[in-house]
Design a protein around this motif. Structure first.
Motif, mmCIF file in Angstrom:
data_model
loop_
_atom_site.group_PDB
_atom_site.id
_atom_site.type_symbol
_atom_site.label_atom_id
_atom_site.label_comp_id
_atom_site.label_asym_id
_atom_site.label_seq_id
_atom_site.Cartn_x
_atom_site.Cartn_y
_atom_site.Cartn_z
ATOM 1 N N ILE A 538 0.455 -5.708 -12.788
ATOM 2 C CA ILE A 538 0.592 -4.557 -11.852
ATOM 3 C C ILE A 538 1.997 -4.470 -11.171
ATOM 4 C CG2 ILE A 538 -0.452 -4.163 -9.558
ATOM 5 C CD1 ILE A 538 -2.987 -5.769 -9.880
ATOM 6 N N ASN A 539 2.324 -3.217 -11.123
ATOM 7 C CA ASN A 539 3.430 -2.613 -10.342
ATOM 8 C C ASN A 539 3.321 -2.419 -8.896
ATOM 9 O OD1 ASN A 539 4.782 -3.329 -12.632
ATOM 10 N ND2 ASN A 539 5.369 -1.224 -13.352
ATOM 11 N N THR A 540 3.966 -2.857 -8.011
ATOM 12 C CA THR A 540 3.830 -2.300 -6.757
ATOM 13 C C THR A 540 5.138 -1.862 -6.323
ATOM 14 O OG1 THR A 540 4.546 -4.210 -5.529
ATOM 15 C CG2 THR A 540 2.249 -3.997 -5.968
ATOM 16 N N TYR A 541 5.232 -0.965 -5.616
ATOM 17 C CA TYR A 541 6.279 0.007 -5.074
ATOM 18 C C TYR A 541 7.006 -0.265 -3.709
ATOM 19 C CZ TYR A 541 4.915 2.315 -9.305
ATOM 20 O OH TYR A 541 4.485 2.469 -10.636
ATOM 21 N N SER A 542 8.123 -0.491 -3.586
ATOM 22 C CA SER A 542 8.841 -0.575 -2.348
ATOM 23 C C SER A 542 9.998 0.174 -2.287
ATOM 24 C CB SER A 542 9.036 -2.149 -1.910
ATOM 25 O OG SER A 542 9.979 -2.438 -2.708
ATOM 26 N N SER A 691 10.843 -2.662 -8.035
ATOM 27 C CA SER A 691 9.248 -2.838 -7.963
ATOM 28 C C SER A 691 8.816 -4.147 -8.174
ATOM 29 C CB SER A 691 8.600 -1.948 -8.641
ATOM 30 O OG SER A 691 8.921 -2.248 -9.946
ATOM 31 N N ILE A 705 -6.444 -7.682 -6.590
ATOM 32 C CA ILE A 705 -5.917 -6.615 -5.787
ATOM 33 C C ILE A 705 -6.011 -6.627 -4.337
ATOM 34 C CG2 ILE A 705 -5.681 -3.820 -5.620
ATOM 35 C CD1 ILE A 705 -6.393 -3.858 -8.467
ATOM 36 N N GLU A 709 -3.025 -6.732 -1.656
ATOM 37 C CA GLU A 709 -2.822 -5.770 -0.571
ATOM 38 C C GLU A 709 -2.739 -6.519 0.961
ATOM 39 O OE1 GLU A 709 -5.709 -2.733 -0.820
ATOM 40 O OE2 GLU A 709 -5.139 -1.637 0.804
ATOM 41 N N TRP A 712 0.491 -7.716 1.043
ATOM 42 C CA TRP A 712 1.610 -6.728 1.183
ATOM 43 C C TRP A 712 1.475 -6.262 2.732
ATOM 44 C CZ3 TRP A 712 4.719 -4.732 -1.815
ATOM 45 C CH2 TRP A 712 5.578 -3.266 -1.297
ATOM 46 N N PHE A 721 0.186 0.247 0.693
ATOM 47 C CA PHE A 721 0.142 -0.574 -0.673
ATOM 48 C C PHE A 721 -0.297 0.464 -1.884
ATOM 49 C CE2 PHE A 721 -0.356 -4.086 -3.199
ATOM 50 C CZ PHE A 721 -1.348 -4.010 -3.976
ATOM 51 N N TYR A 723 0.004 0.687 -5.928
ATOM 52 C CA TYR A 723 0.414 -0.047 -7.102
ATOM 53 C C TYR A 723 -0.089 0.828 -8.293
ATOM 54 C CZ TYR A 723 -4.970 -0.731 -7.462
ATOM 55 O OH TYR A 723 -6.235 -0.243 -7.336
ATOM 56 N N SER A 724 0.222 0.275 -9.589
ATOM 57 C CA SER A 724 -0.212 0.851 -10.836
ATOM 58 C C SER A 724 -0.351 -0.139 -11.761
ATOM 59 C CB SER A 724 0.373 1.991 -11.184
ATOM 60 O OG SER A 724 1.681 1.526 -11.591
#
Lengths: 866, 110
Positions: A538-542, A691, A705, A709, A712, A721, A723-724
């Protein structure tokens, strides 16, 4: 009295008379008119004579045309009657003809719409012809890389140094930036940064606000209409505050609203802020070595691109002595279709001119198949019209009359097919739109060219398809025709028919093999081992440029959760890389572009990559903060036989320079999509700020997930939050390819459908012809099997010839297409064989029943004459 | 009763007056003189076509003038049927106009 040296009547009038008054065979109007003209010259003077002559010409021609038109109309009624009667009498053939043509024309119309849309990108700007993008040309050891990005300071320098360049703007798009407005936070809007000149150069219409004030200070923001509606409803957005959160929350005032950007623009954004804001993340706007932004320039009207290109190509060298990069201009119009550049991410919906050619040719091929059908079936049925032709000739029709009759008939059928095609296009358009991801409209009032083209296609199709039968019929001798000897037993045109059937079949085989190869290639790409494992990540973005405080603590907390296996904050393998030439190593003897990648200690494990030699970064060695790992391609490109231990020096942006050694070689893996080859990558430990990639266990994913979250929200409170899944992101790279595959398969279906229709028609005709022959054969003792074999023999002959033609052609075309992929399947040969089989089978099925019917028929019935 | 329309009548009459055959140009001049109205060649030929089809007029191409680029003009000839048609029409007119007073000032024949 004036002496008239020239007693000739007015030249133009005389020519008109000569060519338009067609009674010349019987009446000598030109001579008589001249006689009268001369007399009038003598009697009444030149003006009256000329006047009279013109009157003579005009009225005579009008009178003639009226009479002519009347008779023409009478004949036209007769032709129409005969045509309609023929259609009714031969319902099956007419149906096959018309439906085949409709399908072909519908395909062409859809293609026209699509091509028109693709070609119209970026044409709506007032200055389209003067706008260009500056492209960097980076020579590396093995090739020249064209990159759509240019150094930051190049725009201003170009305008300063060269009078032909009148304006410039830098541009960059960003997705996923966080903004807050009226309490709502969102990251869905696409942000862009550009200079003030952006609005002068490009024609994004300002609904509110004006050119002068829209970027008057750094904290102005211009939004699109729909974004305004989203956040402010029906209120006027002007003057309202939107906060963008790159780090701290910064308020921007809305100083302009632009109309929604049309679909046909490669620049797409929801809001745009002045370029000066890039200082947040990029303090160095004067750097000539780093290419990060796009630069668009406007040339003076009338400048010649070639000349300007020659002048500006070494501008980077002028400012930065060690640079090897050159620049040139790319016209705005080429960006959408002819842009095979690296670093071209903000080119939305980028298309490829290759596809335009492919689809164009495909549609034309399908139309061709339909025309071939038409010609075939008409030729086969020539017999029936022989008597009519003979009679007409006896009564006095001439060859040209007959020609126009038969050509007119096929054009009429073709126009009828056009109507059906138009109806089908209207029905199919929504599906087509979803397939091609466009919003095409079929609107004649706005698109007169389309209308004219449609009619043109229909007429041309009619003329081409009907030409052979028309010419043939008009040549008949009346006596032979009436006595039924006009056609020797229906064998006329048999060679032409053979050729046409073979051509049709070959085209179908090519289509099918194309589809199969495309699918195989897509499959291959989908399943090719990438050198790392992208499942369950899972990629999360900041999107703020700052380290998350205490990430180690957070990391420990996350790892305690059972479902989480590992976390890496390094640049994940789906992102594209930025190359530069500033990496220095021992023994470097030429400028080489390497792609530095910042990673952390858990990079290798999170993505399940493997080392070829040496070791990866590890916490045990403090010197690793300065060390490097390279991939196999990099070792090759750098010319290092034993890379381990080689000293390397590099300064990443925003970080300290580090001199260290190579401690390991990582096995090659595919960064980004398989469309690109593996770049030479150099890994270093950096302040990874991108990320997060979380490797999780495949069970209970929703729970994981939810946990992520919660974590996060706890640690990164201001950001939603997002993600993909890495695997899905990577799959998305191939969406276009999949769509191509689908479209191609539909085309193949159509091609085969039409071909089978044609074959069906032809076979039913020829079996009908040979009914008597078969009857006699059976009486003389053939078995059903023998008869079937005999009838199929002709069919198989055609098949074999088609395959011989289609095979090499298909292979050639496929190799060309596959050449566009860096990684591809071996060859299309199995696909071609399979395609041949499929085509043969389908064709055979369509004629099988008829053959059987005739073979089974009772000879008594066949031989009986009524 | 083979009755002619007025225009046809004029043309046939003109043809007769010209000695039963004439070139197109000469014919037209005569028709214009008789009817006192201009007539264009197109109209003339259309009418001649009808007359030819009815059989009252014959057309043939004359021998070209012995000059390079000499023109082959058509000659229109009145046929016997045409003459009888003219006669019939004349009788019809005489019947119709029997009671009409005719001025007896020198009507010159031409």
């Amino acid at each position: 009295m004036k002496i008239y040296s020239n007693k000739k009547p007015p030249f133009l009038a005389k020519q008109l008379l000569k060519y338009l008054f067609r009674y010349n065979e019987r009446h000598s109007i030109v001579e008589d008119s001249e006689y009268t003209y001369v007399k009038m010259l003598e009697n009444s003077g030149i003006h009256k004579a000329k006047l009279w002559y013109w009157k003579n010409v005009i009225r005579s021609i009008c009178g003639y045309l009226k009479l002519h038109a009347y008779w023409r109309f009478i004949m036209f009624k007769n032709y129409m009657k005969i045509t309609l009667r023929n259609i009714k009498r031969q319902k099956v053939f007419s149906f096959i003809n018309i439906s085949g043509l409709s399908v072909g024309i519908a395909c062409c119309i859809l293609m026209l719409l699509w091509i028109q849309d693709e070609l119209s990108f970026d044409r709506f700007h007032k200055n389209t012809n003067e706008l260009y993008r500056v492209i960097s040309k980076i020579p590396t050891s093995n090739e020249i890389i064209h990159n759509a990005r240019t150094p930051n300071a190049i725009g201003a320098a170009l305008v300063d140094q060269y009078p032909e360049i009148v304006n410039y703007t830098r541009y960059q798009g960003f997705e996923g930036r966080l903004l807050e407005c009226n309490g709502k936070t969102n990251t869905n809007d696409i942000m862009a940064v550009a200079d003030k000149a952006f609005f002068e150069m490009f024609s994004f219409e300002l609904i509110s606000g004006d050119l002068g004030s829209c970027f008057e200070n750094r904290y102005c923001i211009v939004i699109t209409e729909s974004m305004g509606r989203k956040y402010f409803g029906n209120e006027d957005p002007m003057g309202k505050i939107i906060n963008i959160i790159p780090g701290p929350k910064i308020p921007f005032t809305v100083t302009g609203v632009i109309k929604d950007i049309p679909e046909t623009s490669h620049l797409q954004f929801d809001y745009i802020i002045p370029f000066d804001n890039t200082v947040w993340w990029d303090a160095d706007l004067k750097n000539w070595k780093i290419t990060m932004y796009y630069t668009y320039i406007q040339l003076q009207k009338g400048s010649i691109t070639e000349d300007v290109n020659n002048k500006i190509s070494s501008i980077i060298k002028d400012h930065e002595k060690t640079a090897i990069v050159e620049v040139y201009l790319q016209p705005l119009k080429n960006i959408h279709l002819k842009s095979k550049l690296a670093g071209d991410f903000d080119n939305f919906k980028q298309g490829d001119i290759k596809y335009i050619y492919i689809y164009c040719i495909t549609a034309l091929c399908i139309l061709l198949i339909a025309c071939i059908n038409f010609m075939n079936l008409s030729t086969a049925r020539l017999n029936r019209r022989a008597k009519e032709v003979g009679l007409r000739k006896v009564i006095g029709a001439q060859k040209k009359h007959l020609l126009s009759q038969f050509l007119g008939e096929s054009v009429f059928l073709s126009l009828f097919a056009l109507i059906l095609a138009l109806i089908s296009v209207v029905i199919i358009l929504p599906t087509f739109n979803s397939l091609t991801n466009k919003h095409l409209t079929f609107d004649f009032s706005a698109n007169l060219i389309l209308f004219a083209l449609c009619i043109g296609i229909a007429i041309v199709t009619g003329v081409i398809s009907g030409s052979y039968p028309a010419f043939f019929l008009s040549k008949l001798q009346p006596v032979n025709a009436l006595k039924n000897f006009g056609f020797k037993n229906g064998l006329t045109g048999i060679y032409l028919r053979k050729i046409l059937v073979v051509a049709q079949f070959a085209l179908s085989v090519i289509f099918i093999s194309g589809t199969i190869v495309v699918y195989n290639q897509l499959d291959f790409i989908r399943n090719k081992p990438l050198g790392y494992d992208n499942s369950n990540i899972i990629n999360t973005y900041s999107y703020f440029r700052g380290p998350i405080n205490n990430f180690d603590v957070i990391r420990k907390e996350l790892l305690e959760y059972p479902n989480i296996i590992n976390i890496s904050r390094a640049k994940p393998p789906n992102l594209e890389l930025f190359g530069n030439t500033s990496v220095q190593w021992e023994g470097k003897n030429q400028k080489v572009t390497l792609y530095p990648v910042d990673v952390d200690f858990s990079y290798l494990e999170t993505f399940s990559m493997t080392m070829k030699e040496g070791r990866f970064f590890s916490k045990e060695y403090t010197s690793d903060y300065n060390n490097y790992v390279v991939n196999e391609t990099a070792a090759e490109v750098m010319g290092l036989k034993n890379p381990i231990g080689t000293k390397v020096r590099y300064k990443p942006r925003d970080e300290t320079e580090r001199t260290g050694v190579i401690i390991g070689v990582i096995k090659n893996f595919h960064q980004n999509s398989l469309h690109n080859s593996i770049e030479p990558m150099v890994f270093y430990l950096g302040n990874v700020l991108g990320s997060n990639s979380v490797k999780i266990k495949p069970d209970n994913i929703p729970e994981t997930i939810a946990f992520l979250e919660k974590m996060w929200e706890k640690h990164v409170p201001n950001y939603p939050f997002l993600y993909s899944f890495l695997k899905e992101t990577i799959d998305d790279f191939y969406v276009n390819d999949r769509k191509t595959g689908t479209i191609f398969s539909y085309f193949s279906l159509l091609a085969i459908f039409i071909s089978c229709l044609g074959l069906f028609g032809l076979t039913s005709f020829s079996t009908e012809q040979r009914k008597k022959e078969i009857g006699i054969r059976k009486v003389l003792g053939s078995s059903i099997f023998d008869v079937t074999l005999l009838l199929s023999k002709e069919f198989f002959e055609n098949v074999v010839i088609s395959i011989i033609i289609a095979g090499p052609a298909a292979w050639y075309i496929m190799s060309k297409w596959l050449g566009g992929y860096a990684y591809r399947i071996e060859s299309g040969v199995p696909a071609i064989i399979l395609a041949c089989l499929i085509a043969t089978l389908t064709a055979f099925v369509s004629i099988f029943l008829q053959i059987i019917k005739v073979a089974w028929a009772n000879p008594v019935d066949s031989l009986r004459t009524e | 009763m083979s009755v002619l329309t007025v225009k046809e009548e004029i043309i046939l009459s003109a043809l007769w007056m010209l000695g039963r055959s004439a070139y197109g140009g000469i014919l037209r001049d005569k028709v214009v003189k008789l009817s006192k109205k201009d007539i264009v060649y197109g109209t003339l030929y259309n009418l001649l076509e009808i007359l030819i089809r009815k059989g009252y007029v014959k057309s043939r191409k004359d021998t070209p003038t012995p000059v390079q680029g000499g023109k082959a003009m058509t000659i229109y000839t009145l046929t016997d049927e045409g003459i009888s048609a003219l006669k019939a029409t004349k009788e019809l007119h005489e019947n119709i106009w029997k009671e009409w007073p005719v001025p007896d000032l020198g009507v010159s024949k031409k």
